[in-house]
Design a protein around this motif. Structure first.
Motif, PDB file in Angstrom:
ATOM      1  N   LYS A  23       5.770   0.213   3.248  1.00 40.97           N
ATOM      2  CA  LYS A  23       6.911   0.910   3.871  1.00 40.97           C
ATOM      3  C   LYS A  23       8.173   0.064   3.773  1.00 40.97           C
ATOM      4  O   LYS A  23       9.274   0.601   3.601  1.00 40.97           O
TER       5      LYS A  23
ATOM      6  N   ALA B 211       2.380   5.612   2.220  1.00 38.63           N
ATOM      7  CA  ALA B 211       1.861   4.460   2.966  1.00 38.63           C
ATOM      8  C   ALA B 211       1.372   4.885   4.347  1.00 38.63           C
ATOM      9  O   ALA B 211       0.303   4.465   4.803  1.00 38.63           O
ATOM     10  N   GLU B 212       2.156   5.721   5.028  1.00 43.48           N
ATOM     11  CA  GLU B 212       1.758   6.195   6.347  1.00 43.48           C
ATOM     12  C   GLU B 212       0.505   7.063   6.275  1.00 43.48           C
ATOM     13  O   GLU B 212      -0.412   6.919   7.088  1.00 43.48           O
TER      14      GLU B 212
ATOM     15  N   SER C 259       0.150  -1.503   4.401  1.00 42.23           N
ATOM     16  CA  SER C 259       0.967  -0.287   4.517  1.00 42.23           C
ATOM     17  C   SER C 259       2.344  -0.626   5.077  1.00 42.23           C
ATOM     18  O   SER C 259       3.344   0.006   4.692  1.00 42.23           O
TER      19      SER C 259
ATOM     20  N   TYR D  32      -2.670   4.984   5.615  1.00 38.10           N
ATOM     21  CA  TYR D  32      -3.191   4.299   6.810  1.00 38.10           C
ATOM     22  C   TYR D  32      -3.930   5.280   7.713  1.00 38.10           C
ATOM     23  O   TYR D  32      -5.017   4.975   8.232  1.00 38.10           O
TER      24      TYR D  32
ATOM     25  N   THR E 272      -5.418  -2.618   5.988  1.00 38.38           N
ATOM     26  CA  THR E 272      -4.622  -1.449   5.606  1.00 38.38           C
ATOM     27  C   THR E 272      -3.304  -1.416   6.363  1.00 38.38           C
ATOM     28  O   THR E 272      -2.260  -1.064   5.807  1.00 38.38           O
TER      29      THR E 272
ATOM     30  N   PHE F 153       0.846  -1.195   0.000  1.00 37.97           N
ATOM     31  CA  PHE F 153       0.000   0.000   0.000  1.00 37.97           C
ATOM     32  C   PHE F 153       0.880   1.242   0.000  1.00 37.97           C
ATOM     33  O   PHE F 153       1.904   1.257   0.679  1.00 37.97           O
ATOM     34  N   PRO F 154       0.608   2.295  -0.811  1.00 37.83           N
ATOM     35  CA  PRO F 154      -0.627   2.542  -1.550  1.00 37.83           C
ATOM     36  C   PRO F 154      -0.583   2.149  -3.026  1.00 37.83           C
ATOM     37  O   PRO F 154      -1.418   2.636  -3.799  1.00 37.83           O
TER      38      PRO F 154
END
Length: 375
Positions: free
Chosen positions: A194, A230-231, A190, A234, A186, A163-164
């Protein structure tokens, strides 16, 4: 200062171009004209190579735009609003308002982009293979081969299950369908995203140590971007999950402090902004809502003129831009508050002011639900 400009509207979606896009566009054109096309066809003239590079670059970014439009089209079919699509230094991004309602819809939306990129790649591969013998002398075929490769790489890269990226969203849909927990799905994807971002950063550093500076630096930038995305993805999922069921009438503040349109700016500043410390107030005339006034409306006016100017001289009059229905959602309100940069929206029902809602009200509800584990 604006960082993007509106280019065109497709499917009702405004397409923006970020100024950073011109950096990568210039780099792509230069590398194609100076390095790539001379290798494929040494008989191309310099002017031909630059024309080929320009056409190939434009078509490549058109392909990226089509990739994002395919996501957007499927999302719209599933009732999700697309606020905009922006082309920028790392490609393109579609800004969706809200989350998908089911794993099936999530998978369809995520798969649409890579599917179209594979289709575009396949079309250019067919052209290339049919006329491959003329590659050294045919600029069209050289451009076609480049676009076949790049669209295939675009599709494969986006299918990485972190993700994403699209592959991460597909994996999230699978985990969501099996577990029934979107937040957990998620979180898992994510973390994979990362991890992949860190891998790119490490590879970038390794390339720099090996003397491949530009390529290494590019990998580091992409890695940092993916890690942040990604962070943020989420956090956005948690935000949507926590506020998706919250209605505006449940958290709006009432009664509303309103001001008359005929009082002076000096009085507004001293008796309202300094006293109550809100950054905007609804304005009424004969008990009817006629506008809103904010700090931004006043601060551009010389202080010496405040005693001689009234609220009606500077207030914002487009009522639809700062009002919202009490039956609307908190997420819609938050999006409009951030976009409008006025801090608050006036809640109106049947022409009557019912309350007011601010970003602070929404974030307090989010904090309360998070603290109580009600997300």
């Amino acid at each position: 200062m604006a960082t993007s400009f509106k280019f065109i509207r497709v499917l009702g979606i405004p397409i923006y171009v970020n100024y950073t896009w011109f950096i990568v566009f210039g780099l792509v054109v230069y590398n194609l004209a100076v390095l790539y096309f001379p290798y494929l066809g040494p008989y191309y003239s310099p002017s031909t190579r630059w024309i080929m590079a320009f056409i190939a670059s434009i078509t490549l970014f058109a392909s990226i735009l089509l990739h994002e439009l395919s996501h957007s089209y499927v999302a719209q079919r599933h009732g999700i609003k697309i606020k905009s699509i922006t082309l920028f230094i790392f490609g393109g991004i579609a800004q969706m308002v809200g989350e998908t309602r089911s794993p099936r819809a999530e998978m369809k939306i995520a798969a649409a982009g890579p599917a179209l990129s594979f289709l575009i790649s396949g079309i250019f591969w067919i052209i290339t293979f049919i006329f491959i013998r003329d590659m050294a002398i045919s600029p069209v075929l050289a451009v076609s081969q480049f676009l076949a490769y790049t669209n295939m790489i675009l599709a494969i890269f986006n299918l990485i299950p972190g993700f994403p990226l699209d592959g991460g969203r597909i994996l999230r849909a699978i985990i969501w369908a099996k577990s029934g927990n979107l937040s957990r799905a998620t979180l898992i994807t994510s973390r994979i995203g990362k991890g992949f971002a860190i891998f790119l950063i490490v590879m970038g550093l390794w390339n720099i140590l090996q003397g491949v500076f530009i390529h290494g630096l590019w990998l580091i930038f992409i890695g940092i971007f993916l890690q942040q995305a990604a962070e943020e993805g989420y956090r956005q999922t948690l935000l949507h999950r926590a506020l998706s069921s919250v209605r505006i009438r449940d958290i709006m503040v009432y009664p509303v402090m309103m001001i008359a349109d005929d009082i002076t700016l000096e009085r507004v500043v001293n008796d309202y902004f300094f006293r109550y410390r809100y950054n905007s107030f609804p304005v009424i005339s004969n008990d009817n809502l006629v506008g809103i006034i904010s700090i931004h409306d006043i601060k551009g006016i010389e202080k010496e003129r405040w005693p001689f100017m009234t609220v009606r001289d500077v207030m914002h009059r487009n009522i639809s831009e700062f009002t919202i229905s009490p039956d609307g959602g908190a997420l819609e309100a938050l999006d409009r508050i951030i976009e409008g940069k006025r801090g608050r929206l006036v809640v109106v029902e049947y022409g009557k002011v019912m309350g007011i809602i601010s970003q602070r009200d929404i974030m307090q509800m989010l904090k309360l639900k998070t603290d109580l584990g009600a997300t």
